[in-house]
Every structure is written in C-alpha cells, then in structure tokens.
Design a protein around this motif. Structure first.
Motif, PDB file in Angstrom:
ATOM      1  N   ALA A 306      -0.554   3.019  -4.669  1.00 39.06           N
ATOM      2  CA  ALA A 306      -1.179   2.445  -3.380  1.00 39.06           C
ATOM      3  C   ALA A 306      -0.517   2.541  -2.001  1.00 39.06           C
ATOM      4  O   ALA A 306      -1.075   2.154  -1.206  1.00 39.06           O
ATOM      5  N   GLN A 308       0.053  -0.049  -1.038  1.00 39.49           N
ATOM      6  CA  GLN A 308      -0.092  -1.656  -0.308  1.00 39.49           C
ATOM      7  C   GLN A 308       0.295  -3.138  -0.437  1.00 39.49           C
ATOM      8  O   GLN A 308      -0.041  -3.568   0.307  1.00 39.49           O
ATOM      9  N   CYS A 309       1.514  -2.700  -1.308  1.00 40.19           N
ATOM     10  CA  CYS A 309       2.072  -3.609  -1.885  1.00 40.19           C
ATOM     11  C   CYS A 309       3.467  -3.507  -1.407  1.00 40.19           C
ATOM     12  O   CYS A 309       3.862  -2.425  -1.907  1.00 40.19           O
ATOM     13  N   CYS A 312       5.963  -1.778  -4.535  1.00 39.54           N
ATOM     14  CA  CYS A 312       5.467  -0.350  -4.355  1.00 39.54           C
ATOM     15  C   CYS A 312       6.389   0.066  -3.323  1.00 39.54           C
ATOM     16  O   CYS A 312       6.856   1.705  -3.444  1.00 39.54           O
ATOM     17  N   CYS A 352      -1.202  -4.720  -9.400  1.00 36.79           N
ATOM     18  CA  CYS A 352      -1.710  -4.166 -10.093  1.00 36.79           C
ATOM     19  C   CYS A 352      -0.353  -3.603 -11.107  1.00 36.79           C
ATOM     20  O   CYS A 352       0.811  -4.460 -10.542  1.00 36.79           O
TER      21      CYS A 352
END
Ligand code: SF4
Length: 390
Positions: A306, A308-309, A312, A352
């Motif tokens: 995604a 957003q971190c 990742c 996550c």
C-alpha cells in the motif's frame, strides 16, 4: 478452477448437500461450539474462532459481522470455489454468527476475481449485503477491507486498534474468512464431535487447499487437517521430478521434495518456517529455477504494497531487486548478505504483515536453496544444466 477428488473421503464443504435446516444458537452456545470444535480461521492467520467471537461479544456495542471473501493471493482459489459451489453455507455461517451476536450490520465482501452472483442470489432473502470489491494483494487484510467498505482506499490501518473493539464504522467487528464461516455452519448442524471426527486431535476438521504449478490438474481440494504434502498433491497429479512446494502462497515458505511426508499442520511445518495459512500449495517443477521463481514473486509483492510505510516503500523493492540480480546471473558475492540485511530491516516494521511475509518467502528461498544460490554465485544454474531454463 476445478474441484479435485480428495485424497480420502473428506468432502464436507464441497459435498453436494443438502445439509438440512440451520439451527439458531445463542451466543453462549456458539462460543462453546467454536471452543469444542477447536476451529481456527481458514483465511491465513489461523486464529482460534472462539477467542475472536468472545472478543467481539465482550466489546459492549452491537457489532458488525463481515465475511471476508477477498482472496487477494494470486495462488489461492478456494474462496472463489466455495462462493461459487456452496455460497449458501457461507451465508448460513454469517447468519448464525450475526444472530448470536445481535449484529447491527452483516456484510459479505467478495473479491474482484470472484463472480459475486451465486452469493448475491443466496443472500437475497437473508438481509446480508454482498459487496463486490476491488483491490490487490493487501486488500483482503482485515483493516484494509474495512477501509474499502467505508469508502476509503483499501490500505491497512493502525495495527494497535483492534477491529474486534473498533472496526466497521467504529463498531466492534468480527471479520471472518468465508471458509471459516462455512465450517461453523456445518458444525452448528452436526456438532463438535462430528467436526472433530476428521483431522488431528490438536488440529481437527478439514480445509480447502489450492494446488497449482507443476501438476496435471490445478484445482481446489478439501482434505483433512494433517494430510501429508505427498498425499495432498497426489490429488492434482504432480509432474515427475518436482523439486519442492511453496506452502502458504507468496508469503509462505518452501518444503523440498525429500520432506513431502511432512503433515500440513502448524507443528510439522514450523521447522520449515511455513504454516498452513490459507491452504495454498504451489508445486515447483524440477526444471524451474527456484531463485527466478521466488524473485518474480518478490517483485510482484514489492509492487503490491500500500506504499504507506518505509519498509514497503524502500526495503521490499531493494530486496526484490537483489534477488532478481542473484537469479539472473550477477556474480556478486555480497548479494546474500545484502538480502539478509534488507530482510532484517523490514521485519516487524510495517503497519501490516506484508513486509514480514515477503521477507519470509525470500529468507526461505535463500535457506532452502542455498546450494542453488552458491551455484549462481559461481556462474551456473543447476536447473539449466538439468535441461531447464535459467
Ligand atoms: S506494511 Fe506495507 S502493505 Fe502494510 S500497510 Fe504498510 S505499506 Fe501497506
């Protein structure tokens, strides 16, 4: 996808039925049933269903109940088969749980690759809202799913807020995989003893498994928990000379052919770093380069975050790139240490489990195929020598 004949007579969810009327259970009766069956979630995490039910019930507000049929993992097709062949059982499970919890909202989320019409037809008279959603690999993660149901982008939320206390529209929410719900629907009819009559004492019942890769018949099979890898993949007729299976999908781990006697249980798979997860078993052909196969999966996963971190955004693309270089002939002896370093940087650092799962796949590849790694660093590929593509 084809439904395969089971290794032994274990067709329950995929049996033709009819299953008879659905009983109504009180919350206490349902929690006791979940405890006595020992049912664990079939979506991947394997969390005990009784504990999840109790957490939602104790949250103190009328909850929401969400059936999760997103199935974002490319190697999994069992939710699609279940929602096509036995949507009524999934709806039964939702109805059972929703009534016992006196839920305010009950929804069924169906992923983009799955035909929603059988579930929509089965839901018509039951007041269940069936939503056909979009999204990729992480869209089925429970908080990403709730975001999408609330009209937001399908990205995971802050992991510190449990959905069992604050989920859909701020309500306590039970998110349950569709297969888990279908098992509950059958156990409510036939009892915990019946449920436990198949499988192992500490891991009872059946699961749906998706078998793909180097087999004559890719498909979904229902098998007892504790079935060995060898017995399971026999249902799909593996090609001669297969070298390994990937258990658990793109976030999973490899088990070599010499260990195909391993049972598909949490305890037996643990030494391999694998778990049953969502029941995915991908068979690797004897002439496929495992480094190339894993590098392509890692690249796919790096593109599916995604974004957003930090782990990742930065770590996964670099890890995938390093594995690609190793797989495609870069004779750089620093690559294994660099891959190991990047794995250490991403694990436990995301909102996550996506970075952890990707690191698990890459770590398993480097460990299980260490001789293959050494060969690549020396400038050759064992599968190329055996006649396969490098
Ligand atoms: S860890 Fe990755 S996939 Fe998970 S929320 Fe963060 S950016 Fe998204």
């Amino acid at each position: 996808m084809t439904v395969l004949d089971p290794p032994v007579t274990t067709q329950r969810l995929l049996s033709p039925g009819p299953f008879g009327p659905l009983p109504t259970l009180s919350l206490d009766q349902l929690v006791r049933l979940a405890e006595e069956t020992g049912l664990t979630g079939r979506g991947g995490a394997g969390f005990p269903s009784a504990i999840k039910l109790r957490s939602v019930a104790e949250a103190g507000r009328a909850p929401a109940v969400v059936g999760n049929g997103m199935e974002g993992e490319p190697l999994s097709h069992k939710d699609a088969v279940l929602l096509t062949q036995a949507p009524g059982l999934v709806l039964d499970g939702l109805e059972l749980v929703s009534r016992a919890l006196r839920a305010k909202r009950t929804l069924l989320a169906v992923g983009p690759e799955i035909d929603p019409r059988p579930a929509q037809a089965a839901a018509r008279s039951r007041g269940v809202d069936v939503q056909h959603l979009s999204g990729g690999f992480v869209a089925g993660q429970e908080t990403a799913l709730l975001n999408q149901l609330e009209g937001r982008p399908p990205v995971p939320r802050d992991p510190l807020t449990r959905v069992t206390t604050r989920g859909l529209d701020g309500r306590p929410t039970l998110v349950s995989n569709v297969e888990t719900l279908a098992h509950l629907a059958l156990a409510a009819r036939f009892g915990a003893g019946w449920f436990r009559s198949v499988g192992l004492a500490d891991d009872p019942g059946t699961s749906l498994f998706t078998i793909t890769g180097a087999v004559d018949h890719e498909g979904v099979v229902e098998a007892a928990r504790g079935t060995t890898i060898a017995d399971l993949i026999a249902a799909a007729r593996p090609h001669p000379g297969v070298q390994a299976v990937l258990v658990g999908g793109y976030h999973g781990a490899w088990v070599l052919a010499s260990d195909f006697g391993t049972r598909l249980t949490r305890a037996d798979l643990a030494p391999h770093g694998a778990s049953v997860g969502a029941g995915i078993v991908h068979v690797l052909s004897g002439d496929a380069c495992p480094l190339r196969a894993a590098a392509d999966m890692a690249s796919y996963l790096a593109g599916e975050s995604a974004a957003q971190c930090g782990p990742c955004l930065n770590g996964l693309p670099r890890m995938a790139d390093s594995l690609q270089r190793l797989a495609h002939g870069a004779r750089d002896a620093r690559l294994p240490a660099e891959i190991d370093r990047l794995r250490g940087l991403v694990v436990g650092r995301g909102a996550c489990a996506h970075p952890d799962g990707t690191a698990r796949l890459v770590g398993s590849t480097m460990r299980v195929f260490d001789a293959h790694v050494a060969a690549h660093l020396a400038g050759w590929c064992p599968t190329e020598l055996s006649g396969g593509p490098r």
